[in-house]
Scaffold this motif. Structure first.
Motif: not given
Length: 65
Positions: A19-21, A25-30, A41-46, A53-55
């Motif tokens: 999970x990329x937090x 601006x959509x830039x990765x921070x964590x 992974x999506x379930x965790x991100x939620x 945001x995340x991807x």
């Protein structure tokens, strides 16, 4: 957090998703890594609060000997 570094945990599957937090601006921070499926992974991100945001991204094995 999930299984670090995409290693095998016990008898479980290999962790292949992260999970990329992202910031507003959509830039990765964590990065949180350690899920065997994109859905896991999506379930965790939620469950994460106070993030812009995340991807979900696949982990790739680095080339080596």
């Amino acid at each position: 957090m999930g299984i670090p570094n995409g290693v095998i945990a016990g008898d479980g599957p290999t962790a292949t998703y992260a999970v990329v937090v992202t910031d507003p601006a959509g830039d990765a921070v964590e990065v949180h890594r350690g899920w065997a499926t994109p859905d896991a992974a999506d379930a965790y991100a939620r469950t994460l609060g106070h993030i812009a945001g995340y991807r979900v991204a696949p982990l790739r094995r680095a080339a080596g000997p």
